[in-house]
Design a protein around this motif. Sequence first.
Motif, PDB file in Angstrom:
ATOM      1  N   ARG A 155       0.839  -1.210   0.000  1.00 37.78           N
ATOM      2  CA  ARG A 155       0.000   0.000   0.000  1.00 37.78           C
ATOM      3  C   ARG A 155       0.868   1.251   0.000  1.00 37.78           C
ATOM      4  NH1 ARG A 155      -3.172  -2.995   3.901  1.00 37.78           N
ATOM      5  NH2 ARG A 155      -2.090  -1.897   5.586  1.00 37.78           N
ATOM      6  N   ALA A 156       1.954   1.213   0.765  1.00 39.13           N
ATOM      7  CA  ALA A 156       2.813   2.387   0.901  1.00 39.13           C
ATOM      8  C   ALA A 156       3.502   2.745  -0.416  1.00 39.13           C
ATOM      9  CB  ALA A 156       3.853   2.166   2.000  1.00 39.13           C
ATOM     10  N   ILE A 157       4.034   1.742  -1.134  1.00 41.81           N
ATOM     11  CA  ILE A 157       4.743   2.082  -2.370  1.00 41.81           C
ATOM     12  C   ILE A 157       3.771   2.522  -3.465  1.00 41.81           C
ATOM     13  CG2 ILE A 157       6.712   0.600  -1.832  1.00 41.81           C
ATOM     14  CD1 ILE A 157       5.676  -1.431  -3.867  1.00 41.81           C
ATOM     15  N   ILE A 158       2.558   1.965  -3.476  1.00 42.06           N
ATOM     16  CA  ILE A 158       1.552   2.418  -4.435  1.00 42.06           C
ATOM     17  C   ILE A 158       1.132   3.843  -4.101  1.00 42.06           C
ATOM     18  CG2 ILE A 158      -0.819   2.077  -5.229  1.00 42.06           C
ATOM     19  CD1 ILE A 158      -0.375  -0.933  -4.949  1.00 42.06           C
ATOM     20  N   ARG A 159       0.972   4.103  -2.814  1.00 38.60           N
ATOM     21  CA  ARG A 159       0.583   5.452  -2.376  1.00 38.60           C
ATOM     22  C   ARG A 159       1.649   6.476  -2.753  1.00 38.60           C
ATOM     23  NH1 ARG A 159       0.062   4.194   2.687  1.00 38.60           N
ATOM     24  NH2 ARG A 159       1.957   5.149   3.515  1.00 38.60           N
ATOM     25  N   ARG A 160       2.907   6.141  -2.500  1.00 37.28           N
ATOM     26  CA  ARG A 160       3.984   7.083  -2.833  1.00 37.28           C
ATOM     27  C   ARG A 160       4.081   7.326  -4.327  1.00 37.28           C
ATOM     28  NH1 ARG A 160       6.898   4.132   1.246  1.00 37.28           N
ATOM     29  NH2 ARG A 160       8.063   2.996  -0.370  1.00 37.28           N
ATOM     30  N   SER A 161       3.863   6.269  -5.122  1.00 36.57           N
ATOM     31  CA  SER A 161       3.952   6.429  -6.573  1.00 36.57           C
ATOM     32  C   SER A 161       2.850   7.328  -7.106  1.00 36.57           C
ATOM     33  CB  SER A 161       3.890   5.064  -7.268  1.00 36.57           C
ATOM     34  OG  SER A 161       2.584   4.518  -7.214  1.00 36.57           O
ATOM     35  N   ALA A 162       1.731   7.391  -6.375  1.00 38.43           N
ATOM     36  CA  ALA A 162       0.628   8.262  -6.769  1.00 38.43           C
ATOM     37  C   ALA A 162       0.749   9.654  -6.157  1.00 38.43           C
ATOM     38  CB  ALA A 162      -0.709   7.627  -6.364  1.00 38.43           C
ATOM     39  N   GLY A 163       1.829   9.888  -5.391  1.00 35.27           N
ATOM     40  CA  GLY A 163       2.050  11.197  -4.794  1.00 35.27           C
ATOM     41  C   GLY A 163       1.160  11.492  -3.610  1.00 35.27           C
ATOM     42  N   ARG A 164       0.726  10.450  -2.907  1.00 43.58           N
ATOM     43  CA  ARG A 164      -0.167  10.637  -1.760  1.00 43.58           C
ATOM     44  C   ARG A 164       0.565  10.213  -0.490  1.00 43.58           C
ATOM     45  NH1 ARG A 164      -5.360  11.534  -3.323  1.00 43.58           N
ATOM     46  NH2 ARG A 164      -5.833  11.185  -5.513  1.00 43.58           N
ATOM     47  N   PRO A 165       0.799  11.157   0.442  1.00 40.82           N
ATOM     48  CA  PRO A 165       1.593  10.831   1.626  1.00 40.82           C
ATOM     49  C   PRO A 165       0.873   9.960   2.645  1.00 40.82           C
ATOM     50  CG  PRO A 165       0.811  13.095   1.734  1.00 40.82           C
ATOM     51  CD  PRO A 165       0.449  12.581   0.370  1.00 40.82           C
ATOM     52  N   GLY A 166      -0.446  10.084   2.752  1.00 43.85           N
ATOM     53  CA  GLY A 166      -1.186   9.349   3.770  1.00 43.85           C
ATOM     54  C   GLY A 166      -1.896   8.145   3.196  1.00 43.85           C
ATOM     55  N   PRO A 167      -2.220   7.163   4.039  1.00 48.08           N
ATOM     56  CA  PRO A 167      -2.863   5.941   3.548  1.00 48.08           C
ATOM     57  C   PRO A 167      -4.325   6.128   3.160  1.00 48.08           C
ATOM     58  CG  PRO A 167      -2.637   5.860   5.926  1.00 48.08           C
ATOM     59  CD  PRO A 167      -1.892   7.090   5.469  1.00 48.08           C
ATOM     60  N   VAL A 168      -5.007   7.075   3.777  1.00 47.99           N
ATOM     61  CA  VAL A 168      -6.435   7.271   3.534  1.00 47.99           C
ATOM     62  C   VAL A 168      -6.628   8.254   2.379  1.00 47.99           C
ATOM     63  CG1 VAL A 168      -8.608   8.076   4.524  1.00 47.99           C
ATOM     64  CG2 VAL A 168      -6.996   6.776   5.937  1.00 47.99           C
ATOM     65  N   LEU A 169      -7.478   7.874   1.422  1.00 48.24           N
ATOM     66  CA  LEU A 169      -7.788   8.741   0.290  1.00 48.24           C
ATOM     67  C   LEU A 169      -9.049   9.536   0.612  1.00 48.24           C
ATOM     68  CD1 LEU A 169      -7.231   6.258  -2.694  1.00 48.24           C
ATOM     69  CD2 LEU A 169      -5.589   7.812  -1.645  1.00 48.24           C
ATOM     70  N   GLU A 170      -8.940  10.853   0.587  1.00 45.77           N
ATOM     71  CA  GLU A 170     -10.081  11.726   0.858  1.00 45.77           C
ATOM     72  C   GLU A 170     -10.299  12.631  -0.331  1.00 45.77           C
ATOM     73  OE1 GLU A 170     -10.406  13.551   4.734  1.00 45.77           O
ATOM     74  OE2 GLU A 170      -8.725  12.339   5.478  1.00 45.77           O
ATOM     75  N   ASN A 171     -11.535  12.650  -0.814  1.00 47.84           N
ATOM     76  CA  ASN A 171     -11.879  13.498  -1.956  1.00 47.84           C
ATOM     77  C   ASN A 171     -13.297  13.995  -1.752  1.00 47.84           C
ATOM     78  OD1 ASN A 171     -12.415  14.641  -4.487  1.00 47.84           O
ATOM     79  ND2 ASN A 171     -11.069  13.189  -5.518  1.00 47.84           N
ATOM     80  N   GLY A 172     -13.411  15.235  -1.281  1.00 47.61           N
ATOM     81  CA  GLY A 172     -14.732  15.774  -0.957  1.00 47.61           C
ATOM     82  C   GLY A 172     -15.385  14.929   0.121  1.00 47.61           C
ATOM     83  N   PRO A 173     -16.634  14.487  -0.108  1.00 49.04           N
ATOM     84  CA  PRO A 173     -17.326  13.693   0.912  1.00 49.04           C
ATOM     85  C   PRO A 173     -16.931  12.225   0.935  1.00 49.04           C
ATOM     86  CG  PRO A 173     -18.762  13.997  -0.967  1.00 49.04           C
ATOM     87  CD  PRO A 173     -17.504  14.789  -1.259  1.00 49.04           C
ATOM     88  N   VAL A 174     -16.117  11.804  -0.042  1.00 47.77           N
ATOM     89  CA  VAL A 174     -15.767  10.388  -0.170  1.00 47.77           C
ATOM     90  C   VAL A 174     -14.422  10.106   0.505  1.00 47.77           C
ATOM     91  CG1 VAL A 174     -15.362   8.468  -1.742  1.00 47.77           C
ATOM     92  CG2 VAL A 174     -17.026  10.235  -2.345  1.00 47.77           C
ATOM     93  N   VAL A 175     -14.405   9.119   1.392  1.00 48.78           N
ATOM     94  CA  VAL A 175     -13.184   8.713   2.089  1.00 48.78           C
ATOM     95  C   VAL A 175     -12.998   7.216   1.892  1.00 48.78           C
ATOM     96  CG1 VAL A 175     -12.002   8.544   4.303  1.00 48.78           C
ATOM     97  CG2 VAL A 175     -13.432  10.544   3.810  1.00 48.78           C
TER      98      VAL A 175
END
Length: 221
Positions: free
Chosen positions: A113-133
Amino acid sequence: MRVLLVEDDDRIAGDITGSLVRAGYAVQRATDGEEAWFRGETEDFDAAILDLGLPKLDGLTVLKRWRAAGRGMPILVLSARGTWAERVDGIDAGADDYLPKPFRIEELLARLRAIIRRSAGRPGPVLENGPVVLDPRQMKVTVDGVPIALSPQEYRLLSYLMHHAGRVVPQLELTEHLYAQDYERDSNAIEVLVGRLRRKLGIDFIETRRGFGYLVPEPTE
């Protein structure tokens, strides 16, 4: 998320594959270095889990060839070789992380999860986009704080779109990254899946770009 698992040991590969599938990944397996090198160079994957001790072509050579060919997918190296020098060799060759055997599957999933997250430029594990988490650790999705029950395929679709927020994702790319290679692909499968996901989310979140694909807007601060 589509993951290439390169592991010649059937028992280890079976354990990893089962855990990855339960965690929402579509898994393709290669059993030797030559097959791994070819598939990693000709197919698109969101990440690779690469054992170093492989028949026909060793994992370190596979890794170097992928990087020399410009393949940028995040790579988690597995190996029974645990010395610091061998770990340095793997990282210097282009690995994003290194996990010595034996390992706990929970740690493998966390590192993946961490290496996929870093490759997408996202520092945290939880994806938040407006009302969707979306929390990949618990495979949990909420909208305005309310849990939403999704099927594994609906979850994979939402996760992939959120990891690529701000980019129009073609339907063919979604098909390749959501389904196993031997899946009998229906031309309308993605369209039907998107429709179900939209109904469950209950909000205008996934945009359709006719003739191009689907888009989740980039998160706003």
